[in-house]
Design an enzyme around this catalytic site. Structure first.
Site, PDB file in Angstrom:
ATOM      1  CB  VAL A 498      -0.891   0.022   1.262  1.00 25.66           C
ATOM      2  CG1 VAL A 498      -1.748   1.285   1.274  1.00 25.66           C
ATOM      3  CG2 VAL A 498      -1.738  -1.223   1.356  1.00 25.66           C
ATOM      4  CG  HIS A 499       3.462   3.977  -2.859  1.00 30.31           C
ATOM      5  ND1 HIS A 499       4.692   3.824  -2.259  1.00 30.31           N
ATOM      6  CD2 HIS A 499       3.547   5.094  -3.640  1.00 30.31           C
ATOM      7  CE1 HIS A 499       5.505   4.794  -2.675  1.00 30.31           C
ATOM      8  NE2 HIS A 499       4.823   5.579  -3.496  1.00 30.31           N
ATOM      9  N   PRO A 500       1.759   5.403  -0.335  1.00 35.00           N
ATOM     10  CG  PRO A 500       2.456   7.628  -0.210  1.00 35.00           C
ATOM     11  CD  PRO A 500       1.255   6.770  -0.487  1.00 35.00           C
TER      12      PRO A 500
END
Ligand code: FAD
Ligand code: NDP
Length: 524
Positions: A498-500
């Site tokens: 899961v970014h950021p």
């Protein structure tokens, strides 16, 4: 009860008494059910719980769903400074809850500093009111005390604000706060009396002039310049939030910090604390405490070279461990067996007396954590009254040390993994990472680090996961589910991040310690 049933119950009772410590786990679980039948001999209650903390309340409330007659006794012995509190035990009153709220207060202070970098025009002369924080925290604690009382009432569990001691193996004397006494009998008795902070026995002035975490969270005035003695969870967490509230803090450690935890991670935790301005007195032990006329306390200690040193503090906090509350339970009137450390010996929470159980901190081998006490209490209630057989699994329990930079962990430390397996059979993936939020705020991320300890062969099952960084407690919970399911490094690495976030750094781990490559994460 009909005569044949009574005879059967008595037969089971006899068998259990003689065999209980010899049985396999499964037969003991079956016999816990049988024991319930034997408890149908006439008693005032189906279940008496001594200790209304995390474990005791969970067990009583869960048992109540089976329509049983239940009583909970809870009594808080005041501290040497006279501090006392309400229903709910350590976690609610003098543990997890006030600690986490004060940790949050200290993180908010850091966030205020960070916010300047994000364009917030924060006045330079902001300060913190200890008194207002304590009032808000204690209001919340009182609401939890009240909530527990209401829940017990709703579930028709009788609550006695009374100290319980054994008269015999089925009989408990309850001494109420006003001194009134009552004697009650129960078919099953669950002990959940927890632990209390220890004072040193060889340091003159310690009991008179210091305090413990049992006093800290309700102090009506700021502790000021504080010396924290001890190097484990309680010591480091308290030192951390006190410093975050802008108080001068010194930590006195006699050996290492966070014994039992991965020592590389422990070093990062204390390294960050030192960077925030906390002074550590390593390999030092207190010798005496003396109260001065101005109310301050002079502390003498022996330093790492054996030299005597002295300094003056407003508050001295001992956090040198906790003693199980088993000495004043009248256990000498029973055959309950204790470990040499004072904890109760048992298997599947069952003591050496078949109808007497122990849950939570007082059970030998139990992780001293609230969710562990709660789960063990609930499962025991289901086994006793609901015909279920699931037992508590004390392995792979995740935990977090809520220091300024949190440390979340589940599974084995590197040291334990090396001890259990050959060093060559392990693959350790690691990374130093920079939380995105730290970049604009210009904060150092030197101690933000992740480590996955895996078996080297095949799919590379993960034995231990460790993370030091912001929100480590929130991050480690989800990964604990995966570890419990036996997740491998391959599965971890095939998971999309899961970014950021900081959590994504776990699924991006790819540098091994063995490679000797620089594990610093660069770019996205
Ligand atoms: P307790 O919750 O201690 O309850 C025992 C109760 O029994 C108490 O109310 C006691 O007064 C009462 N009692 C004792 N003797 C008698 C008697 N004879 N008759 C009647 N009543 C009696 N755990 C976490 O998971 N996360 C955390 O963040 C965390 N932070 C902590 C911070 C601190 C400062 C401390 C000290 C502990 C922390 N813990 C944390 C640990 C957690 O609080 C304990 O593991 C948990 O409370 C144990 O529950 P228990 O039911 O065994 O005992
Ligand atoms: P611990 O027993 O874990 O640690 C005691 C510390 O005090 C150690 O550093 C020990 O040093 C030191 N010590 C012991 N005796 C002395 C002495 N005479 N003089 C100087 N130092 C001494 O106790 P804690 O109270 O910190 O924690 C108890 C339990 O509570 C933990 O195991 C944990 O399960 C639970 N807890 C959980 C938290 C969480 O989940 N976040 C937070 C707080 C507590 P040495 O290593 O040399 O023996």
């Amino acid at each position: 009860m009909a005569a044949p049933m009574r005879r059967f119950a008595s037969f089971i009772h006899h068998i259990n008494r003689s065999n209980s410590l010899l049985m396999s786990g499964r037969s003991r679980v079956i016999c816990q059910r049988c024991r319930y039948l034997s408890s149908l001999e006439h008693h005032d209650y189906d279940l008496a719980v001594i200790g209304g903390g995390s474990g005791g309340l969970a067990c009583a409330k869960e048992a109540a769903s089976y329509n049983k007659k239940i009583v909970v006794l809870d009594y808080v012995e005041p501290t040497p400074n006279g501090t006392q509190w309400g229903l709910g035990g350590t976690c609610v009153n003098v543990g997890c809850i006030p600690k986490k709220l004060m940790h949050q207060a200290s993180l908010l202070g850091e966030a205020i500093e960070d916010s300047r970098h994000y364009g917030w025009k924060v006045p330079t002369d902001i300060n913190h009111s200890w008194e207002e924080m304590v009032e808000a925290v204690q209001n919340h604690v009182r609401s939890l005390n009240w909530g527990h009382r209401v829940q017990l009432k709703d579930k028709r569990v009788e609550y006695l604000n009374a100290k319980g001691t054994f008269v015999d193996e089925h009989t408990v004397k309850a001494v109420m706060r006003n001194g009134d006494e009552r004697t009650l009998t129960a078919g099953n008795i669950v002990l959940a009396t927890g632990m209390r902070p220890r004072y040193p026995t060889n340091v003159p002035g310690a009991v008179e002039h210091s305090m413990t975490s049992d006093d800290l969270f309700s102090l009506t005035k700021s502790p000021g310049k504080t010396l924290v003695i001890g190097g484990s969870y309680v010591a480091l967490e308290c030192a951390g939030f006190l410093k975050g509230l802008d108080l001068p803090v010194t930590v006195m450690v006699r050996s290492i910090c966070l014994r039992g935890f991965d020592q590389q991670m422990a070093g990062l935790v204390t390294g960050y604390m030192e960077d925030t301005g906390i002074e550590f007195l390593w390999q030092s032990t207190p010798k005496s405490l003396e109260r001065n006329n101005d109310g301050t306390i002079s502390v003498r200690w022996s330093d790492c070279r054996g030299h005597e040193e002295m300094d003056t503090f407003d508050t001295v906090l001992f956090a040198i461990g906790r003693d199980p509350q088993t000495t004043k339970l009248g256990l000498e009137n029973t055959s309950v067996k204790l470990h040499s450390n004072g904890k109760i010996l048992g298997r599947n929470e069952q003591s050496s007396v078949p109808h007497i159980y122990a849950i939570g901190d007082i059970l030998e081998g139990c992780n001293e954590l609230t969710p562990v006490a709660i789960k063990a209490g609930k499962l025991l209630a289901h086994r006793l009254f609901g015909g279920r057989s699931e037992v508590m699994d004390y392995e792979k329990v995740a935990t977090t040390v809520f220091t300024p930079l949190e440390y979340g962990t589940v599974g084995l430390s590197e040291e334990d993994a090396i001890q259990r397996y050959q060093e060559d059979d392990l693959e350790i993936y690691h990374a130093f990472y920079k939380p995105l939020e730290y970049s604009v705020a210009d904060r150092s991320s030197d101690q933000c680090y992740i480590k996955a300890i895996c078996l080297r062969e095949g799919e590379q099952r993960i034995l231990g996961l460790h993370i030091v960084g912001p929100n480590a407690g929130e991050i480690i919970q989800g990964f604990a589910v995966a570890i419990k399911c036996g997740v491998s490094y391959r599965q971890l690495a095939s998971t999309v991040g899961v970014h950021p976030t900081c959590a994504e750094e776990l699924v991006k781990l790819h540098i091994t310690k063995r490679s000797g490559l620089d594990p610093t994460v660069t770019g996205c």
